[in-house]
Structure formats: C-alpha cells, structure tokens
Design an enzyme around this catalytic site. Structure first.
Site, mmCIF file in Angstrom:
data_model
loop_
_atom_site.group_PDB
_atom_site.id
_atom_site.type_symbol
_atom_site.label_atom_id
_atom_site.label_comp_id
_atom_site.label_asym_id
_atom_site.label_seq_id
_atom_site.Cartn_x
_atom_site.Cartn_y
_atom_site.Cartn_z
ATOM 1 N N SER A 114 0.797 -1.222 0.000
ATOM 2 C CA SER A 114 0.000 0.000 0.000
ATOM 3 C C SER A 114 0.829 1.271 0.000
ATOM 4 C CB SER A 114 -0.951 -0.006 1.195
ATOM 5 O OG SER A 114 -0.261 -0.258 2.393
ATOM 6 N N HIS A 166 -5.183 -3.108 -2.774
ATOM 7 C CA HIS A 166 -4.736 -2.224 -3.848
ATOM 8 C C HIS A 166 -4.549 -2.959 -5.172
ATOM 9 C CE1 HIS A 166 -4.101 1.452 -1.555
ATOM 10 N NE2 HIS A 166 -3.648 0.679 -0.580
ATOM 11 N N LYS A 210 -11.600 1.039 -2.438
ATOM 12 C CA LYS A 210 -10.571 1.616 -3.299
ATOM 13 C C LYS A 210 -11.072 1.619 -4.747
ATOM 14 C CE LYS A 210 -7.262 1.097 0.269
ATOM 15 N NZ LYS A 210 -6.516 0.172 1.111
#
Ligand SMILES: *Cc1c(COP(=O)(O)O)cnc(C)c1O
Length: 387
Positions: free
Chosen positions: A177, A205, A236
């Site tokens: 990250s 991610h 995200k």
C-alpha cells in the site's frame, strides 16, 4: 490526563503530527477548499467510480429500496438480497467458489486471520504488510514471524527453521500500500506448496488494478485456485466501502461461523453495497479501464524518472517518491499544495523511520493535462527542495 498533551507535543516535535485536510470533492480527481480547486493525487479511487453517475444512482437506489442502514448483524437480523448478489458476483470476478462481505477491508483482515489461525499456528508475514494484517495476526495469538520485504530466501529459511505443530500461513499484501510494488506471489505459492502452507493475499490495492480486467494478483500471476484466501476491499477501486474474502465454499462457511468482526457487527449499509455492485459490473463490462489506469501511471512514472525524481522501477498506480526525512516530505507536500496539487506525505508510523515519502496515486480518469501539470510541479518543487 496531562500526559496526553505531553505525548502529542513529542509527536509534533518529530514532524509526525497529523491532521486530516478537509476538502469538498467536485469529481474523483478534483477537490475544492475555501474557493480554490486542487487536483487530487492522493485517493485510492483508481477507476473514478466514486463519481460515476451509474454507480451513484445505484447507491441511491439501494438506500431507497433497503434503507439507510442494515439494522443489525446478518446472522441475527437477517440479510438483504443485494449482499448475497454482490457476494455471488465478487466470487465470479475472483474466480472462486464463494465470497463473504465485511464492513471494511480492515475488518475482513482481522476477522479472517483471527478466525483461521490460533496459538498452535505460525504466520509468516511480510515486513511491509498493512496494519490490518498485523492486527489480525495479534488477535489470532498465533506465533507471527516477519520475513524481510519480498525476500524469498529469508522466507524459505524461516519456513524451514521455525517449528510448528499446527498450520503454517503465509500472508502478504498483493500490491504494497505504501510502496506500490507487487508481491512475488509465484515464488510464495511455490514455497507454500513445498511445506503445505496456506497462502493469503490482501488485494486491497490490487483488486480492480492488477491483472487482466483487474481481477487481482492471483489472476495476474496465473495462480487462481492456488491462493487459498483472497482479501479485497470495496473502498478503493470500487469507490464504495466494505471488505471481502474470497475462496472455497468451505473456507467461507467456516469464516461466516467464526469471524468475530463479521458476527458481531451490523451488516454493511445498502448504499455502499449498491454502489459497489454497480462499480463491479462496470469494471466487468469495461475491462479497458484498467489499461487506462496503467497508461496514466506509466506517463507519470516516466515523466518523473526522466526529470531525475527518485522513483523505483515499478508499474502500479501507487508512486512513492522517496524523501527520507519527515520534515522534507511535509515541505514538499505543502509546496505542491500551493501549486494546486494534493499529494500526501507519508510518515511513520505508516512507514518505517527514515523512509518518509510523497505517495502519489494515479487514477484511470485523470486527464492528460492534469497528469502533465503534476509531473511539472513535482519536478520544480523537488529541484527547489534540493537547492
Ligand atoms: C486499505 C487497505 C486495507 C483496509 O481496507 P479498508 O476497506 O479501507 O478498511 C487493508 N489492506 C490493505 C493492504 C490496504 O491497503
């Protein structure tokens, strides 16, 4: 409680004091504050889903149909059909038998790890794993062995030398990250298979980012089916809020019955689930979004590299500009803000001491002129800092 003030003063004196900046979002790449607009390079909204009209409409529709809140935990209050539909489509997307939703990725990690591992087990965890993995390991009370970041020789040695009477787990971020680099999942799976270890990858991610159509790191390495546990977040690339675990039906059934952060928390809110489902469907229908994301990341990375700004050889949309001292990173962040660009200085405890950095995140919906302005501004500010 005066000691709180004293401790805060220590944090401030180290340039580690943090305060959340307040902005009004105009779009997924532009924010406004006190009449000024800024271009945002600090969000994990990689595909621009937060402001997609279809996604927003689906979120509003879900709130209308199912209410603003879920009203209770799923096993006690019951569930609404949208949750099950989203789980079904997430499992198809991840090419697994089943999936289970949590309120956040953080809660997915602490719930899943503490449900599966116990005091007789050993967890091998990458040095730079996300805080929620670290907390999950602590909660599980398993012995946790940290291996050097992506260092497969270190992992091999530790697997060989650490006695274990229960199960071995290897846990890693898929895309790290704060550094944006990719875990060597192919080697990790090989090592795991040689000693019967269970592999868990946290694709917070990597979901919507890595591999064809953004299916994540297992798919990127052609290892779907060999990674036992895949974690993801809806907050995200899917632009909503929520976390999930994907894997075999057996795994999911067990977690459903034992993960405390699932059992003892109110089910995710309908609006977030409606938005996430629409975002997932949009990604499935338009996998080229991921290509645009990588093309944008490549443009920024090449521009910065050519200008001599220190960035690594990576490819992902998380671009760390290594600075070192927290004070300098903050100076650079403020300098860029004054030229209309928001990037975040990442400091300890989010990263190890002495590795403060600017962390730039690129989105598929950044326009070319926004990207070039960012490159130029960073270049100029970086030169100024080194004068
Ligand atoms: C962001 C992140 C999480 C937490 O996900 P949330 O849904 O924001 O709680 C977990 N793991 C990693 C690697 C992350 O980057």
């Amino acid at each position: 409680m005066d000691w709180l003030q004293e401790k805060l003063e220590i944090i401030k004196s180290r340039n580690l004091y943090r305060r959340a900046a307040s902005y009004h979002a105009i779009s997924s790449t532009r924010v406004e504050n006190s009449g000024r607009t800024f271009c945002l390079f600090a969000s994990n909204d990689y595909l621009g889903m937060t402001h997609d009209p279809v996604v927003q409409q689906a979120a509003m529709q879900a709130a209308k149909l199912y209410g603003t809140g879920a009203g209770g935990a799923r096993l006690t209050t019951g569930t609404y059909p949208l949750l099950e539909q989203l789980e079904k489509e997430l499992a198809i997307f991840k090419e697994t038998q089943a999936s289970l939703l949590f309120n956040t990725g953080y809660m997915a990690n602490i719930g899943v790890i503490s449900s599966l591992a116990g005091p007789e087990d050993v967890i091998f965890s990458d040095q730079l794993n996300h805080a929620s993995i670290i907390d999950g390991c602590r909660l599980s009370r398993a012995k946790t062995v940290i291996y050097r970041h992506k260092d497969m020789e270190d992992l091999y040695r530790l697997l060989k030398d650490t006695p274990c009477t229960g199960n071995r787990f290897i846990i890693t971020d898929g895309v790290f990250s704060m550094d944006g680099d990719i875990a060597p999942l192919n080697y990790i799976v090989d090592l795991a298979q040689s000693c019967g270890a269970i592999v868990m990858v946290d694709d917070a991610h990597a979901t919507g980012v890595l591999g064809a159509g953004g299916k994540g790191s297992a798919s990127y390495f052609g290892l779907t089916g060999q990674v036992h546990i895949q974690i993801g977040t809806l907050s995200k690339a899917f632009g909503a809020e929520g976390g999930f675990v994907a894997g075999s039906s057996l795994l999911i059934e067990y977690i459903k019955n034992t993960a405390r952060s699932f059992i003892f928390s109110t089910a995710p809110a309908p609006a977030a689930m409606g938005g996430a489902l629409a975002a997932l469907r949009r990604l499935v229908a338009e996998p080229q979004l991921v290509e645009r994301l990588f093309a944008n990341a490549k443009y920024v990375r090449e521009g910065l590299r050519e200008a001599g700004v220190p960035i690594d050889t990576g490819t992902t949309p998380i671009i760390p500009i290594m600075i070192g001292e927290a004070e300098k990173a903050v100076w650079l962040m403020n300098k860029l803000k004054s030229s209309g660009i928001i990037v975040t200085a990442i400091r300890p405890p989010s990263v190890p001491d002495g590795t403060s950095r600017l962390r730039l995140t690129v989105s598929a919906v950044h326009e070319r002129n926004q990207l070039s302005k960012a490159v130029e501004s960073i270049k100029a500010a970086y030169r100024k800092m080194n004068k």
